[in-house]
Write an enzyme that holds these catalytic residues in place. Sequence first.
Site, PDB file in Angstrom:
ATOM      1  N   GLY A 159      28.913 123.254 -18.448  1.00  0.00           N
ATOM      2  CA  GLY A 159      27.667 122.482 -18.451  1.00  0.00           C
ATOM      3  C   GLY A 159      26.604 123.266 -17.711  1.00  0.00           C
ATOM      4  O   GLY A 159      26.612 124.502 -17.704  1.00  0.00           O
ATOM      5  N   ILE A 161      25.962 123.661 -14.415  1.00  0.00           N
ATOM      6  CA  ILE A 161      26.412 124.499 -13.290  1.00  0.00           C
ATOM      7  C   ILE A 161      27.396 125.570 -13.774  1.00  0.00           C
ATOM      8  O   ILE A 161      27.340 126.725 -13.337  1.00  0.00           O
ATOM      9  CB  ILE A 161      27.027 123.626 -12.171  1.00  0.00           C
ATOM     10  CG1 ILE A 161      25.964 122.640 -11.647  1.00  0.00           C
ATOM     11  CG2 ILE A 161      27.560 124.481 -11.033  1.00  0.00           C
ATOM     12  CD1 ILE A 161      26.515 121.531 -10.760  1.00  0.00           C
ATOM     13  N   THR A 239      34.081 123.363  -6.794  1.00  0.00           N
ATOM     14  CA  THR A 239      32.855 122.719  -6.301  1.00  0.00           C
ATOM     15  C   THR A 239      32.560 121.481  -7.156  1.00  0.00           C
ATOM     16  O   THR A 239      31.441 120.988  -7.155  1.00  0.00           O
ATOM     17  CB  THR A 239      31.637 123.667  -6.369  1.00  0.00           C
ATOM     18  OG1 THR A 239      31.495 124.128  -7.720  1.00  0.00           O
ATOM     19  CG2 THR A 239      31.759 124.836  -5.427  1.00  0.00           C
ATOM     20  N   ARG A 241      34.834 118.066  -8.063  1.00  0.00           N
ATOM     21  CA  ARG A 241      35.255 116.930  -7.246  1.00  0.00           C
ATOM     22  C   ARG A 241      36.703 117.162  -6.856  1.00  0.00           C
ATOM     23  O   ARG A 241      37.489 117.699  -7.666  1.00  0.00           O
ATOM     24  CB  ARG A 241      35.147 115.611  -8.030  1.00  0.00           C
ATOM     25  CG  ARG A 241      33.733 115.088  -8.233  1.00  0.00           C
ATOM     26  CD  ARG A 241      33.103 114.543  -6.944  1.00  0.00           C
ATOM     27  NE  ARG A 241      31.778 113.979  -7.163  1.00  0.00           N
ATOM     28  CZ  ARG A 241      30.620 114.642  -7.035  1.00  0.00           C
ATOM     29  NH1 ARG A 241      30.643 115.914  -6.670  1.00  0.00           N
ATOM     30  NH2 ARG A 241      29.477 114.040  -7.240  1.00  0.00           N
ATOM     31  N   GLU A 270      37.672 113.153   1.492  1.00  0.00           N
ATOM     32  CA  GLU A 270      36.657 113.872   2.262  1.00  0.00           C
ATOM     33  C   GLU A 270      36.281 113.006   3.459  1.00  0.00           C
ATOM     34  O   GLU A 270      35.925 111.843   3.242  1.00  0.00           O
ATOM     35  CB  GLU A 270      35.426 114.147   1.395  1.00  0.00           C
ATOM     36  CG  GLU A 270      35.728 115.156   0.309  1.00  0.00           C
ATOM     37  CD  GLU A 270      34.530 115.459  -0.589  1.00  0.00           C
ATOM     38  OE1 GLU A 270      33.429 114.924  -0.332  1.00  0.00           O
ATOM     39  OE2 GLU A 270      34.704 116.216  -1.539  1.00  0.00           O
ATOM     40  N   HIS A 289      31.588 119.885   1.488  1.00  0.00           N
ATOM     41  CA  HIS A 289      30.815 119.370   0.343  1.00  0.00           C
ATOM     42  C   HIS A 289      29.320 119.666   0.504  1.00  0.00           C
ATOM     43  O   HIS A 289      28.484 118.750   0.566  1.00  0.00           O
ATOM     44  CB  HIS A 289      31.059 117.861   0.175  1.00  0.00           C
ATOM     45  CG  HIS A 289      30.781 117.393  -1.222  1.00  0.00           C
ATOM     46  ND1 HIS A 289      31.469 116.359  -1.828  1.00  0.00           N
ATOM     47  CD2 HIS A 289      29.873 117.815  -2.145  1.00  0.00           C
ATOM     48  CE1 HIS A 289      31.006 116.172  -3.051  1.00  0.00           C
ATOM     49  NE2 HIS A 289      30.037 117.046  -3.263  1.00  0.00           N
ATOM     50  N   ALA A 291      27.661 122.232  -1.493  1.00  0.00           N
ATOM     51  CA  ALA A 291      27.205 123.191  -2.519  1.00  0.00           C
ATOM     52  C   ALA A 291      25.725 123.013  -2.883  1.00  0.00           C
ATOM     53  O   ALA A 291      25.049 123.976  -3.203  1.00  0.00           O
ATOM     54  CB  ALA A 291      28.090 123.084  -3.765  1.00  0.00           C
TER      55      ALA A 291
HETATM   56  P1  NAP Z   1      27.020 118.788 -16.752  1.00  0.00           P
HETATM   57  O1  NAP Z   1      25.838 119.632 -17.101  1.00  0.00           O
HETATM   58  O2  NAP Z   1      27.113 117.401 -17.303  1.00  0.00           O
HETATM   59  O3  NAP Z   1      28.324 119.615 -17.193  1.00  0.00           O
HETATM   60  C1  NAP Z   1      29.610 119.078 -17.232  1.00  0.00           C
HETATM   61  C2  NAP Z   1      30.400 119.884 -18.244  1.00  0.00           C
HETATM   62  O4  NAP Z   1      31.770 119.461 -18.187  1.00  0.00           O
HETATM   63  C3  NAP Z   1      29.920 119.703 -19.685  1.00  0.00           C
HETATM   64  O5  NAP Z   1      29.805 120.973 -20.283  1.00  0.00           O
HETATM   65  C4  NAP Z   1      31.042 118.885 -20.331  1.00  0.00           C
HETATM   66  O6  NAP Z   1      31.279 119.202 -21.693  1.00  0.00           O
HETATM   67  C5  NAP Z   1      32.235 119.355 -19.545  1.00  0.00           C
HETATM   68  N1  NAP Z   1      33.336 118.391 -19.622  1.00  0.00           N
HETATM   69  C6  NAP Z   1      33.304 117.068 -19.344  1.00  0.00           C
HETATM   70  N2  NAP Z   1      34.517 116.546 -19.513  1.00  0.00           N
HETATM   71  C7  NAP Z   1      35.333 117.553 -19.907  1.00  0.00           C
HETATM   72  C8  NAP Z   1      36.687 117.632 -20.233  1.00  0.00           C
HETATM   73  N3  NAP Z   1      37.474 116.547 -20.213  1.00  0.00           N
HETATM   74  N4  NAP Z   1      37.193 118.847 -20.581  1.00  0.00           N
HETATM   75  C9  NAP Z   1      36.414 119.931 -20.628  1.00  0.00           C
HETATM   76  N5  NAP Z   1      35.090 119.919 -20.319  1.00  0.00           N
HETATM   77  C10 NAP Z   1      34.575 118.742 -19.976  1.00  0.00           C
HETATM   78  O7  NAP Z   1      27.174 118.626 -15.166  1.00  0.00           O
HETATM   79  P2  NAP Z   1      26.771 119.670 -14.029  1.00  0.00           P
HETATM   80  O8  NAP Z   1      25.381 119.405 -13.575  1.00  0.00           O
HETATM   81  O9  NAP Z   1      27.151 121.042 -14.454  1.00  0.00           O
HETATM   82  O10 NAP Z   1      27.739 119.175 -12.849  1.00  0.00           O
HETATM   83  C11 NAP Z   1      29.147 119.185 -13.018  1.00  0.00           C
HETATM   84  C12 NAP Z   1      29.813 118.464 -11.860  1.00  0.00           C
HETATM   85  O11 NAP Z   1      29.697 119.238 -10.676  1.00  0.00           O
HETATM   86  C13 NAP Z   1      29.187 117.114 -11.483  1.00  0.00           C
HETATM   87  O12 NAP Z   1      29.646 116.060 -12.297  1.00  0.00           O
HETATM   88  C14 NAP Z   1      29.606 116.936 -10.035  1.00  0.00           C
HETATM   89  O13 NAP Z   1      30.813 116.227  -9.952  1.00  0.00           O
HETATM   90  C15 NAP Z   1      29.826 118.372  -9.555  1.00  0.00           C
HETATM   91  N6  NAP Z   1      28.809 118.766  -8.555  1.00  0.00           N
HETATM   92  C16 NAP Z   1      29.210 119.033  -7.283  1.00  0.00           C
HETATM   93  C17 NAP Z   1      28.291 119.438  -6.345  1.00  0.00           C
HETATM   94  C18 NAP Z   1      28.713 119.753  -4.937  1.00  0.00           C
HETATM   95  O14 NAP Z   1      27.929 119.560  -4.019  1.00  0.00           O
HETATM   96  N7  NAP Z   1      29.917 120.278  -4.729  1.00  0.00           N
HETATM   97  C19 NAP Z   1      26.939 119.570  -6.678  1.00  0.00           C
HETATM   98  C20 NAP Z   1      26.565 119.294  -7.988  1.00  0.00           C
HETATM   99  C21 NAP Z   1      27.503 118.893  -8.922  1.00  0.00           C
HETATM  100  P3  NAP Z   1      30.297 118.801 -22.916  1.00  0.00           P
HETATM  101  O15 NAP Z   1      29.205 119.841 -22.878  1.00  0.00           O
HETATM  102  O16 NAP Z   1      31.154 118.937 -24.092  1.00  0.00           O
HETATM  103  O17 NAP Z   1      29.820 117.408 -22.623  1.00  0.00           O
END
Ligand code: NAP
Length: 328
Positions: A159, A161, A239, A241, A270, A289, A291
Amino acid sequence: MAPHVRPRVFVTRQLPGEALGRLSKHVELRVWEEELPPPREALLELARGVEGLITLLTDRVDAPLLEASPSLRAVSNVAVGYDNIDVAACTARRIAVGNTPGVLTETTADFAFALLMGLARRVAEADGYVRAGQWRTWSPTLLLGADIHGATLGIVGLGAIGAAMARRARGFGMRVLYVNRHPKPELEAVLGLRRVDKATLLAESDFVSLHVPLTPETRHWMGRAELAAMKPGAMLVNTARGTVVDQAALAEALAGGRLGGAALDVTEPEPLPMDSPLLKLPNVLLAPHIASASHATRGRMASMAVDNLLAALDGRRPPHCVNPELFP
Ligand code: NAP
C-alpha cells in the site's frame, strides 16, 4: 456552527501543533491531559454526552462505548490504522469514522528503513558497546552485520507505506519482492518490483517488512509456519501492528537462531511486559511505536483529525472517512 450549539468533543490525549487550538474555536473541548491514556472507565464516562471524539490507537471504540455515548456523531482517529475502532458498530449508529492516511506515509517508511538498517548493521548494539566502555581496539571481527545493498527485501502489503519502503530499498540497491491482495503493475514497472506468492517471498527474502493493516485476515500473518519458512538468518521488520506477528513463535525462532533478528516498532501488547523474552535477545531492535513520530507529521496528523471531526460534526463527509457509505 453557531456558538450556542457548539458540539461537545472529548480528545483522549494532548496533541502536538495548533490543531486543538483551532478545534476549540468551534466546539466545547475537553482534553485528557495525562501522559497515559484514559482508563476504560474514564473513557466511558468522558465520552458520555459528547458529539465528537478524537481518539488514538490506544483507545478502544466498541459497542459498549457507543452505547454509553448515544449522542456521538463522529469519531476521528489520529492514525491511518483503525483496528481500535469497531467501524461496523459505528456505521450502524450512523457515526462517521475518520483516519489520517497519506500524511504519515513517508515518515513511517523512513523509520521502517531506519529499523532495517539499524538491525542489519547492529547500530543499537554498537552504541551500547561503546557507552559500556567495552571498545578496546579496532577489530576485524567486531559487530559484523548483514549487507543491505544487494540483499532481497520482501514487502508484505504494497500500500502507501509498503510502496514508500520499496522506493527506499531500490535506492539502496536492493531486490524487492512483494505480496499484496491486488497486483500493482504500475509500481512493478516503475520500481522493478516482483509480485510473488507468500512461500516465495518467505524463502527468498533476506529482510521481510510488514505493511498490512491489522484485520482478521492479517492477524498472525507471520505465524509459526511462516517464520519456519523464512530464509535462515533472515530478518523481520514490523512497523504494521504487533498482532500481525505471532510473537511467541517469533521469540522462539529468534532464540533458536533460525532468524537473524527482528526490529519491532509495534508489539502485542504495547508496551511489552518487562519479562518478555524479546527484551533479552541482543538481535532484537525495539521501538515504542514511533514510526510516524516526526514533529511535522504528528502535527499534520492532528490537523487532519480535526478537519475530519469538524466536517462530520457539520454533517459533511470527512475528507478521510473509513465509512463513506454514510455519505451517499
Ligand atoms: P494502505 O495504503 O491501506 O496499505 C495497506 C496494504 O495492505 C494494501 O496494499 C492492501 O492491499 C494490503 N493488504 C490488506 N490486507 C491484506 C492481506 N490480507 N494480504 C495482503 N495484503 C493485504 O495502508 P498504509 O498507509 O500503507 O498503512 C499500513 C498499515 O501500517 C496501517 O494499517 C497501520 O496499521 C500501520 N501503520 C503503522 C504506523 C506506526 O507508527 N508503526 C504508522 C502508520 C501506519 P490492497 O491494495 O489490495 O487493498
